[in-house]
Design a protein around this motif. Structure first.
Motif, mmCIF file in Angstrom:
data_model
loop_
_atom_site.group_PDB
_atom_site.id
_atom_site.type_symbol
_atom_site.label_atom_id
_atom_site.label_comp_id
_atom_site.label_asym_id
_atom_site.label_seq_id
_atom_site.Cartn_x
_atom_site.Cartn_y
_atom_site.Cartn_z
ATOM 1 N N ILE A 5 0.913 -1.396 0.055
ATOM 2 C CA ILE A 5 0.252 0.411 0.182
ATOM 3 C C ILE A 5 1.319 1.443 -0.014
ATOM 4 O O ILE A 5 1.724 1.376 0.827
ATOM 5 N N TYR A 9 -1.415 5.994 3.357
ATOM 6 C CA TYR A 9 -2.324 5.529 3.409
ATOM 7 C C TYR A 9 -2.265 4.689 4.880
ATOM 8 O O TYR A 9 -2.054 4.301 4.753
ATOM 9 N N GLU A 10 -4.048 4.409 4.794
ATOM 10 C CA GLU A 10 -4.235 3.649 5.932
ATOM 11 C C GLU A 10 -4.083 2.461 5.105
ATOM 12 O O GLU A 10 -4.755 2.211 4.653
ATOM 13 N N TYR A 11 -4.254 1.500 6.783
ATOM 14 C CA TYR A 11 -4.691 0.288 5.590
ATOM 15 C C TYR A 11 -5.260 -0.814 6.760
ATOM 16 O O TYR A 11 -4.852 -0.083 8.036
ATOM 17 N N ARG A 12 -5.635 -1.581 6.573
ATOM 18 C CA ARG A 12 -6.427 -2.641 7.196
ATOM 19 C C ARG A 12 -5.472 -4.423 7.011
ATOM 20 O O ARG A 12 -5.408 -4.273 5.421
ATOM 21 N N TRP A 15 -9.814 -7.440 5.990
ATOM 22 C CA TRP A 15 -10.870 -6.654 5.407
ATOM 23 C C TRP A 15 -11.881 -7.212 5.556
ATOM 24 O O TRP A 15 -11.542 -7.964 4.364
ATOM 25 N N THR A 40 -7.874 -1.448 2.191
ATOM 26 C CA THR A 40 -6.993 -0.124 2.198
ATOM 27 C C THR A 40 -8.620 0.592 1.114
ATOM 28 O O THR A 40 -9.139 -0.378 0.660
#
Length: 107
Positions: A5, A9-12, A15, A40
């Motif tokens: 990513i 930027y944010e991510y998990r 998901w 994301t």
């Protein structure tokens, strides 16, 4: 090595929503899910984690009825990473083409 990513930027790492991705090793109708899902927001750039060559590029959507595609890169260290459920893979990224670490593969 880059994270897939784009920076900033944010991510998990998990998901999940109805019909979404499974955890590593989950049963997938007789086979194990051998991936590491990272989610994301839509539109976030997905980048190559390492340099390598494109070894697979879907000619149809990864998930039927969606605009989501897949591309696989054999990285210089020898492993293959599949980047799936992404949009906007550049037409120039065809099988055999080299990519650099951090190069955008889609979003």
């Amino acid at each position: 090595m880059f994270f897939p990513i784009a920076a900033g930027y944010e991510y998990r790492t998990k998901w999940r929503h109805a019909g979404s991705s499974a955890g590593f090793g989950a049963d997938r109708k007789g086979r194990l899910h051998a991936g590491c899902d990272i989610g994301t927001a839509h539109g976030v750039p997905v980048v190559a984690i390492e340099g390598g060559k494109v070894v697979e590029r879907g000619n149809k959507p990864f998930i039927r009825g969606t605009p989501l595609w897949a591309i696989a890169i054999k990285h210089d260290s020898g492993f293959v990473a599949r980047y799936t459920e992404i949009n906007g893979i550049p037409e120039s990224l065809k099988v055999g083409v080299s990519v650099s670490a951090g190069e955008e593969l889609g979003y």
